[in-house]
Design a protein around this motif. Structure first.
Motif, PDB file in Angstrom:
ATOM      1  N   TYR A 259       0.841  -1.196   0.000  1.00  0.00           N
ATOM      2  CA  TYR A 259       0.000   0.000   0.000  1.00  0.00           C
ATOM      3  C   TYR A 259       0.879   1.249   0.000  1.00  0.00           C
ATOM      4  O   TYR A 259       1.997   1.238   0.531  1.00  0.00           O
ATOM      5  CB  TYR A 259      -0.910   0.026   1.233  1.00  0.00           C
ATOM      6  CG  TYR A 259      -1.870  -1.142   1.309  1.00  0.00           C
ATOM      7  CD1 TYR A 259      -3.099  -1.106   0.664  1.00  0.00           C
ATOM      8  CD2 TYR A 259      -1.527  -2.293   2.026  1.00  0.00           C
ATOM      9  CE1 TYR A 259      -3.977  -2.182   0.731  1.00  0.00           C
ATOM     10  CE2 TYR A 259      -2.395  -3.375   2.098  1.00  0.00           C
ATOM     11  CZ  TYR A 259      -3.608  -3.313   1.449  1.00  0.00           C
ATOM     12  OH  TYR A 259      -4.474  -4.382   1.504  1.00  0.00           O
ATOM     13  N   CYS A 260       0.364   2.303  -0.581  1.00  0.00           N
ATOM     14  CA  CYS A 260       1.062   3.584  -0.528  1.00  0.00           C
ATOM     15  C   CYS A 260       1.185   4.018   0.930  1.00  0.00           C
ATOM     16  O   CYS A 260       0.167   4.082   1.651  1.00  0.00           O
ATOM     17  CB  CYS A 260       0.294   4.629  -1.326  1.00  0.00           C
ATOM     18  SG  CYS A 260       0.977   6.308  -1.170  1.00  0.00           S
TER      19      CYS A 260
ATOM     20  N   ASN B 114       1.603   6.848   2.050  1.00  0.00           N
ATOM     21  CA  ASN B 114       1.034   8.180   2.239  1.00  0.00           C
ATOM     22  C   ASN B 114      -0.487   8.170   2.286  1.00  0.00           C
ATOM     23  O   ASN B 114      -1.098   8.752   3.199  1.00  0.00           O
ATOM     24  CB  ASN B 114       1.508   9.109   1.118  1.00  0.00           C
ATOM     25  CG  ASN B 114       1.028  10.528   1.288  1.00  0.00           C
ATOM     26  OD1 ASN B 114       1.239  11.142   2.337  1.00  0.00           O
ATOM     27  ND2 ASN B 114       0.384  11.076   0.267  1.00  0.00           N
ATOM     28  N   CYS B 115      -1.142   7.461   1.328  1.00  0.00           N
ATOM     29  CA  CYS B 115      -2.610   7.499   1.257  1.00  0.00           C
ATOM     30  C   CYS B 115      -3.252   6.124   1.396  1.00  0.00           C
ATOM     31  O   CYS B 115      -4.468   5.996   1.363  1.00  0.00           O
ATOM     32  CB  CYS B 115      -3.059   8.147  -0.044  1.00  0.00           C
ATOM     33  SG  CYS B 115      -2.763   7.128  -1.515  1.00  0.00           S
ATOM     34  N   HIS B 116      -2.448   5.079   1.532  1.00  0.00           N
ATOM     35  CA  HIS B 116      -2.900   3.699   1.731  1.00  0.00           C
ATOM     36  C   HIS B 116      -3.599   3.128   0.497  1.00  0.00           C
ATOM     37  O   HIS B 116      -4.343   2.156   0.579  1.00  0.00           O
ATOM     38  CB  HIS B 116      -3.821   3.574   2.957  1.00  0.00           C
ATOM     39  CG  HIS B 116      -3.790   2.207   3.569  1.00  0.00           C
ATOM     40  ND1 HIS B 116      -2.648   1.661   4.132  1.00  0.00           N
ATOM     41  CD2 HIS B 116      -4.754   1.251   3.684  1.00  0.00           C
ATOM     42  CE1 HIS B 116      -2.918   0.458   4.573  1.00  0.00           C
ATOM     43  NE2 HIS B 116      -4.180   0.173   4.306  1.00  0.00           N
ATOM     44  N   ASN B 117      -3.355   3.710  -0.656  1.00  0.00           N
ATOM     45  CA  ASN B 117      -3.876   3.156  -1.904  1.00  0.00           C
ATOM     46  C   ASN B 117      -3.177   1.825  -2.202  1.00  0.00           C
ATOM     47  O   ASN B 117      -1.977   1.675  -1.970  1.00  0.00           O
ATOM     48  CB  ASN B 117      -3.620   4.150  -3.050  1.00  0.00           C
ATOM     49  CG  ASN B 117      -4.182   3.678  -4.369  1.00  0.00           C
ATOM     50  OD1 ASN B 117      -5.272   3.117  -4.423  1.00  0.00           O
ATOM     51  ND2 ASN B 117      -3.433   3.903  -5.448  1.00  0.00           N
TER      52      ASN B 117
ATOM     53  N   CYS C 106       2.366   6.612  -6.883  1.00  0.00           N
ATOM     54  CA  CYS C 106       1.015   6.206  -6.536  1.00  0.00           C
ATOM     55  C   CYS C 106       0.005   6.930  -7.430  1.00  0.00           C
ATOM     56  O   CYS C 106       0.074   8.159  -7.596  1.00  0.00           O
ATOM     57  CB  CYS C 106       0.741   6.524  -5.063  1.00  0.00           C
ATOM     58  SG  CYS C 106      -0.980   6.273  -4.559  1.00  0.00           S
TER      59      CYS C 106
ATOM     60  N   LYS D 182      -3.006   7.515  -6.906  1.00  0.00           N
ATOM     61  CA  LYS D 182      -3.985   8.315  -6.152  1.00  0.00           C
ATOM     62  C   LYS D 182      -3.403   9.629  -5.652  1.00  0.00           C
ATOM     63  O   LYS D 182      -4.039  10.687  -5.785  1.00  0.00           O
ATOM     64  CB  LYS D 182      -4.515   7.494  -4.972  1.00  0.00           C
ATOM     65  CG  LYS D 182      -5.638   8.154  -4.209  1.00  0.00           C
ATOM     66  CD  LYS D 182      -6.191   7.219  -3.135  1.00  0.00           C
ATOM     67  CE  LYS D 182      -7.324   7.880  -2.357  1.00  0.00           C
ATOM     68  NZ  LYS D 182      -7.846   6.968  -1.292  1.00  0.00           N
ATOM     69  N   CYS D 183      -2.188   9.584  -5.068  1.00  0.00           N
ATOM     70  CA  CYS D 183      -1.653  10.794  -4.451  1.00  0.00           C
ATOM     71  C   CYS D 183      -0.329  11.260  -5.044  1.00  0.00           C
ATOM     72  O   CYS D 183       0.153  12.334  -4.680  1.00  0.00           O
ATOM     73  CB  CYS D 183      -1.487  10.591  -2.937  1.00  0.00           C
ATOM     74  SG  CYS D 183      -0.124   9.501  -2.489  1.00  0.00           S
TER      75      CYS D 183
ATOM     76  N   ASN E 205       2.616   9.941  -4.623  1.00  0.00           N
ATOM     77  CA  ASN E 205       3.782   9.641  -3.777  1.00  0.00           C
ATOM     78  C   ASN E 205       4.715   8.661  -4.493  1.00  0.00           C
ATOM     79  O   ASN E 205       4.279   7.694  -5.107  1.00  0.00           O
ATOM     80  CB  ASN E 205       3.299   9.023  -2.456  1.00  0.00           C
ATOM     81  CG  ASN E 205       4.443   8.753  -1.496  1.00  0.00           C
ATOM     82  OD1 ASN E 205       5.249   9.629  -1.195  1.00  0.00           O
ATOM     83  ND2 ASN E 205       4.511   7.538  -1.004  1.00  0.00           N
TER      84      ASN E 205
END
Length: 324
Positions: free
Chosen positions: A288-289, A291-294, A313, A315-316, A318
Motif C-alpha cells: 500500500y502507498c 502516504n494514502c494507503h492506496n 502512486c 492516487k496521491c 507519492n
C-alpha cells in the motif's frame, strides 16, 4: 578453482579474507564455511559450479516484494555457510555433507531464460561463500540479459562486496537481530559486518531485509524499535519482512505466535514505510502507498501491480520504492 581474497602465510598456511571470520587455515584443512580448503598453500573453492538444488520460484518467495512483483526467477544453491545459526532452516545443505551436481554455465543461463524467469537468485545456502562462482555467473547472466538476486546473511568483507555489487540487481539481507550478543550466541558471528553490508548495498542496489523473529530471543518491543529505527536511519522505504520462526536444527523453542508478529509489525510500521509478515498463511501482504494507503501491489494470488504509474502512486503521486 583457486579462491580470490586470501593471503599466503608461513608454514603453508593461508588466511581467507572473504568474510569477517578471516580464517587461518592449515594445509589440508577447511574454513568455518566448509567450502574453502587449503591445498598445498593455495585456497581452493570446493563448491565451484556445484549445485545442491534449483527451482523456479515466485520472486516474492525470496522474499522480494518490491522487485518485479509477480515474476518468476530461477533459484540455485550450493552447500556450506559461514554462520552457524541454531535455528538454521536449511541446515542439511549449510552444515552437513550434501549431494551436489556439477552444472555447466550454459545450462544455468538456459534455465535462467526458461519458464518466464527474469534471472537467477543465488540462495538456499549462503551464496557469498561461493564468491568466485557467483561473481562469474552474475557477469555472465548480465551479458545474457538476466537479473541477479542475492539472498544472503550479509556476512562478507567490504572489498569483495564492492566487487560483486555492480553485478547484483537486488538483495534480500537477513538481519537476524540488532544485538551483537544474539549474533555471538545464536549465530556464531558478529553484528557489525552485517550492518556494514546493508549500508553499502542499499547505496548501490535494491535491498530488502528479513528478520526472523524468535520469541524471547529477539522479539522484545525495545529490540524491534531499535531495529526499525536503524533501518530508518538508512532509508525508511527499505522493505522489511518479519518472518515466523519454526523449530529447526538445534533450536526447539516454540514457533513464533501470530500475536508476536503483529506486535512487531505495529512497532516497525511507526518508523518504516513497508513492513510485511512472512511464513504466515492468509495474512495481508499487499503493498500500500505509505502516504494514502492506496493499493499498489495485490498479492492475493501472486504479485500484481494495481495503483502505480511512472513509479508513483496513482492516487496521491507519492514516489513508491519499487522496481517493475
Amino acid at each position: 578453482m583457486e579462491c580470490m581474497y586470501y593471503e599466503k602465510m608461513e608454514g603453508c598456511r593461508v588466511r581467507c579474507l572473504l568474510c569477517p571470520h578471516k580464517c587461518v587455515i592449515e594445509d589440508g584443512n577447511i574454513g568455518i564455511c566448509r567450502v574453502r580448503k587449503n591445498e598445498n598453500g593455495s585456497l581452493i573453492s570446493l563448491n565451484y559450479r556445484k549445485i545442491t538444488s534449483y527451482a523456479y520460484d515466485p520472486i516474492e518467495k525470496k522474499p522480494l516484494y518490491h522487485f518485479y512483483p509477480g515474476s518468476n526467477i530461477l533459484s540455485i544453491g550450493s552447500f556450506g555457510c559461514n554462520l552457524a545459526c541454531d535455528y538454521c532452516q536449511n541446515w542439511e545443505i549449510a552444515h552437513e555433507e550434501s549431494l551436489s551436481m556439477a552444472i555447466e554455465d550454459e545450462d544455468v543461463i538456459l534455465l535462467g531464460k526458461s519458464r518466464g524467469s527474469i534471472g537467477i537468485a543465488y540462495t538456499y545456502n549462503e551464496p557469498t561463500i561461493s564468491f568466485e562462482y557467483v561473481y562469474h555467473m552474475a557477469k555472465l547472466a548480465r551479458r545474457n540479459g538476466l537479473k541477479n538476486v542475492l539472498v544472503t546473511n550479509g556476512y562478507i568483507n567490504e572489498e569483495p562486496l564492492k566487487q560483486l555489487l555492480p553485478h547484483i540487481d537486488a538483495m534480500n539481507i537477513d538481519l537476524k537481530s540488532i544485538k551483537d550478543d544474539f549474533y555471538k550466541k545464536v549465530c556464531r558471528g558478529k553484528l557489525e559486518p552485517v550492518l556494514n553490508t546493508i549500508q553499502l548495498a542499499a547505496s548501490k542496489t535494491h535491498v530488502e531485509i528479513t528478520n526472523l523473529i524468535v520469541e524471547g530471543l529477539n522479539s522484545s518491543d525495545e529490540e524491534i524499535e531499535e531495529l526499525a529505527q536503524w533501518i530508518k536511519s538508512i532509508d525508511k522505504s527499505i522493505p522489511i519482512h518479519l518472518t515466523k520462526y519454526f523449530p529447526a536444527y538445534k533450536m526447539k523453542l516454540p514457533e513464533t505466535t501470530y500475536d508476536a508478529l503483529i506486535r512487531a509489525k505495529e512497532i516497525a510500521r511507526k518508523h518504516l514505510d513497508y513492513v510485511y509478515i512472512g511464513n504466515v498463511w492468509g495474512i495481508d501482504n499487499n503493498t500500500y502507498c505509505p502516504n494514502c494507503h492506496n493499493l499498489i501491489v495485490g498479492r492475493y494470488d501472486k504479485g500484481e501491480l494495481r495503483g502505480l504509474e511512472d513509479g508513483k502512486c496513482l492516487k496521491c503521486g507519492n514516489r513508491i520504492n519499487i522496481i517493475y
